[in-house]
Write a protein that holds these residues in place. Structure first.
Motif, PDB file in Angstrom:
ATOM      1  N   GLU A  89      34.933  -3.669-109.388  1.00 10.22           N
ATOM      2  CA  GLU A  89      36.288  -3.527-109.931  1.00 10.22           C
ATOM      3  C   GLU A  89      36.183  -2.952-111.339  1.00 10.22           C
ATOM      4  O   GLU A  89      35.506  -3.516-112.202  1.00 10.22           O
ATOM      5  CB  GLU A  89      37.024  -4.868-109.986  1.00 10.22           C
ATOM      6  CG  GLU A  89      38.402  -4.754-110.629  1.00 10.22           C
ATOM      7  CD  GLU A  89      39.160  -6.060-110.723  1.00 10.22           C
ATOM      8  OE1 GLU A  89      40.184  -6.090-111.438  1.00 10.22           O
ATOM      9  OE2 GLU A  89      38.734  -7.048-110.105  1.00 10.22           O
ATOM     10  N   ASN A 101      40.715  -1.400-107.404  1.00  8.89           N
ATOM     11  CA  ASN A 101      41.089  -2.500-106.499  1.00  8.89           C
ATOM     12  C   ASN A 101      40.096  -2.567-105.340  1.00  8.89           C
ATOM     13  O   ASN A 101      40.243  -1.866-104.336  1.00  8.89           O
ATOM     14  CB  ASN A 101      42.514  -2.297-105.966  1.00  8.89           C
ATOM     15  CG  ASN A 101      43.037  -3.526-105.250  1.00  8.89           C
ATOM     16  OD1 ASN A 101      42.278  -4.280-104.652  1.00  8.89           O
ATOM     17  ND2 ASN A 101      44.337  -3.733-105.306  1.00  8.89           N
ATOM     18  N   HIS A 128      44.056 -11.112-112.819  1.00  7.97           N
ATOM     19  CA  HIS A 128      44.938 -11.225-111.656  1.00  7.97           C
ATOM     20  C   HIS A 128      45.491 -12.640-111.520  1.00  7.97           C
ATOM     21  O   HIS A 128      44.912 -13.597-112.038  1.00  7.97           O
ATOM     22  CB  HIS A 128      44.171 -10.884-110.373  1.00  7.97           C
ATOM     23  CG  HIS A 128      43.437  -9.584-110.421  1.00  7.97           C
ATOM     24  ND1 HIS A 128      44.039  -8.365-110.274  1.00  7.97           N
ATOM     25  CD2 HIS A 128      42.106  -9.318-110.618  1.00  7.97           C
ATOM     26  CE1 HIS A 128      43.134  -7.406-110.380  1.00  7.97           C
ATOM     27  NE2 HIS A 128      41.962  -7.955-110.583  1.00  7.97           N
ATOM     28  N   ASP A 129      46.572 -12.743-110.758  1.00  6.40           N
ATOM     29  CA  ASP A 129      47.034 -14.050-110.300  1.00  6.40           C
ATOM     30  C   ASP A 129      46.180 -14.439-109.093  1.00  6.40           C
ATOM     31  O   ASP A 129      45.995 -13.645-108.166  1.00  6.40           O
ATOM     32  CB  ASP A 129      48.509 -13.984-109.899  1.00  6.40           C
ATOM     33  CG  ASP A 129      49.106 -15.364-109.623  1.00  6.40           C
ATOM     34  OD1 ASP A 129      48.491 -16.146-108.865  1.00  6.40           O
ATOM     35  OD2 ASP A 129      50.181 -15.664-110.163  1.00  6.40           O
ATOM     36  N   THR A 130      45.667 -15.640-109.088  1.00  5.72           N
ATOM     37  CA  THR A 130      44.796 -16.091-107.999  1.00  5.72           C
ATOM     38  C   THR A 130      45.491 -16.008-106.649  1.00  5.72           C
ATOM     39  O   THR A 130      44.847 -15.734-105.629  1.00  5.72           O
ATOM     40  CB  THR A 130      44.336 -17.542-108.243  1.00  5.72           C
ATOM     41  OG1 THR A 130      44.047 -17.728-109.619  1.00  5.72           O
ATOM     42  CG2 THR A 130      43.111 -17.871-107.414  1.00  5.72           C
ATOM     43  N   GLU A 132      47.560 -13.729-105.583  1.00  8.24           N
ATOM     44  CA  GLU A 132      47.451 -12.361-105.080  1.00  8.24           C
ATOM     45  C   GLU A 132      46.037 -12.043-104.609  1.00  8.24           C
ATOM     46  O   GLU A 132      45.853 -11.308-103.627  1.00  8.24           O
ATOM     47  CB  GLU A 132      47.876 -11.380-106.165  1.00  8.24           C
ATOM     48  CG  GLU A 132      49.360 -11.461-106.508  1.00  8.24           C
ATOM     49  CD  GLU A 132      49.737 -10.470-107.583  1.00  8.24           C
ATOM     50  OE1 GLU A 132      50.660  -9.666-107.330  1.00  8.24           O
ATOM     51  OE2 GLU A 132      49.116 -10.496-108.659  1.00  8.24           O
ATOM     52  N   VAL A 133      45.034 -12.577-105.306  1.00  8.28           N
ATOM     53  CA  VAL A 133      43.646 -12.360-104.900  1.00  8.28           C
ATOM     54  C   VAL A 133      43.414 -12.938-103.511  1.00  8.28           C
ATOM     55  O   VAL A 133      42.818 -12.294-102.635  1.00  8.28           O
ATOM     56  CB  VAL A 133      42.672 -12.971-105.925  1.00  8.28           C
ATOM     57  CG1 VAL A 133      41.233 -12.913-105.410  1.00  8.28           C
ATOM     58  CG2 VAL A 133      42.781 -12.266-107.272  1.00  8.28           C
ATOM     59  N   ARG A 164      46.504  -8.423-118.279  1.00  8.55           N
ATOM     60  CA  ARG A 164      46.878  -9.820-118.556  1.00  8.55           C
ATOM     61  C   ARG A 164      46.297 -10.208-119.924  1.00  8.55           C
ATOM     62  O   ARG A 164      45.289 -10.922-120.003  1.00  8.55           O
ATOM     63  CB  ARG A 164      46.351 -10.748-117.452  1.00  8.55           C
ATOM     64  CG  ARG A 164      47.058 -10.559-116.107  1.00  8.55           C
ATOM     65  CD  ARG A 164      46.441 -11.409-115.021  1.00  8.55           C
ATOM     66  NE  ARG A 164      46.765 -12.796-115.126  1.00  8.55           N
ATOM     67  CZ  ARG A 164      47.843 -13.384-114.600  1.00  8.55           C
ATOM     68  NH1 ARG A 164      48.725 -12.649-113.946  1.00  8.55           N
ATOM     69  NH2 ARG A 164      48.042 -14.662-114.729  1.00  8.55           N
TER      70      ARG A 164
END
Length: 226
Positions: A89, A101, A128-130, A132-133, A164
């Motif tokens: 990434e 991505n 990232h938001d976890t 979404e991961v 972020r």
């Protein structure tokens, strides 16, 4: 010994007979030479597990796909019995530009391979938001038939944290917190988030992944704090 001259073959057979006689004289049973054989291949456990890793590449000018080589190499590695293909990434620079991505590229590899493990090396969790991961990689896990593994990184480049910025100052502890949240969400648990009205809401990602839990690693470049 069929390729040896007759006299040399006779000499070796005579020597082997004398050695066998000495061993037998000591009370040690020796099977006939015709019943003894050496293994012709190495045991499977002794063979190294090889992988192919994509670390970086030039993004190019858009006129030619930077992914053709990745897809071809993954298919060849799959047929050759390689263990895994690793995808990075990277953000905001031409060197590494094809890999913003890894989940998207992993989905393409999933459709073009059959058995090779598909691994993120790594997902920079604090970017990232976890939730979404988990959503993205659960999709890849389903598309690949349960061949996903992930390495998580904390990130180091300040420019990357334009995604972020609040997570940069304490990125390592944030990664550790998110790893634990990932485990909960992957296993079917929920996380608390704030909805559009400012209210706390429990969210549970979908789809459900194929594996109960993928292989997990922490990616580090030598910093003991990581």
């Amino acid at each position: 010994m069929s390729g040896l001259p007759t006299t040399e073959r006779a000499r070796l057979l005579a020597e082997a007979g004398r050695l066998q006689a000495r061993i037998a004289a000591r009370g040690v049973p020796v099977p006939p030479a015709s019943t003894r054989s050496l293994p012709t291949t190495r045991p499977a456990a002794a063979r190294p597990a090889l992988s192919v890793m994509f670390f970086s590449a030039e993004a190019g000018d858009g006129g030619r796909s930077p992914y053709d080589l990745v897809l071809r190499a993954a298919r060849i590695a799959d047929r050759a019995g390689f263990e895994a293909a690793w995808l990075p990434e990277r953000h905001f620079e031409a060197f590494g530009g094809p890999y913003p991505n890894p989940a998207v590229l992993a989905a393409a590899l999933a459709s073009g391979t059959e058995r090779i493990r598909i691994r993120a090396g790594s997902v920079i969790l604090p970017l990232h938001d976890t939730v979404e991961v988990v959503e993205a990689w659960a999709m890849v896990d389903q598309l690949s038939g349960g061949r996903v593994d992930l390495a998580f990184g904390s990130g180091w480049n300040p420019a990357d944290f334009a995604l972020r910025p609040a997570n940069f100052a304490d990125n390592r502890s944030e990664m550790r917190r998110q790893v634990e949240e990932f485990r909960v969400l992957w296993a079917g648990g929920a996380a608390t988030r704030t909805d559009g009205r400012g209210e706390a809401v429990a969210v549970r990602p979908h789809p459900r992944p194929r594996q109960a839990m993928p292989g997990l690693w922490a990616a580090a470049t030598g910093n003991p704090e990581t």
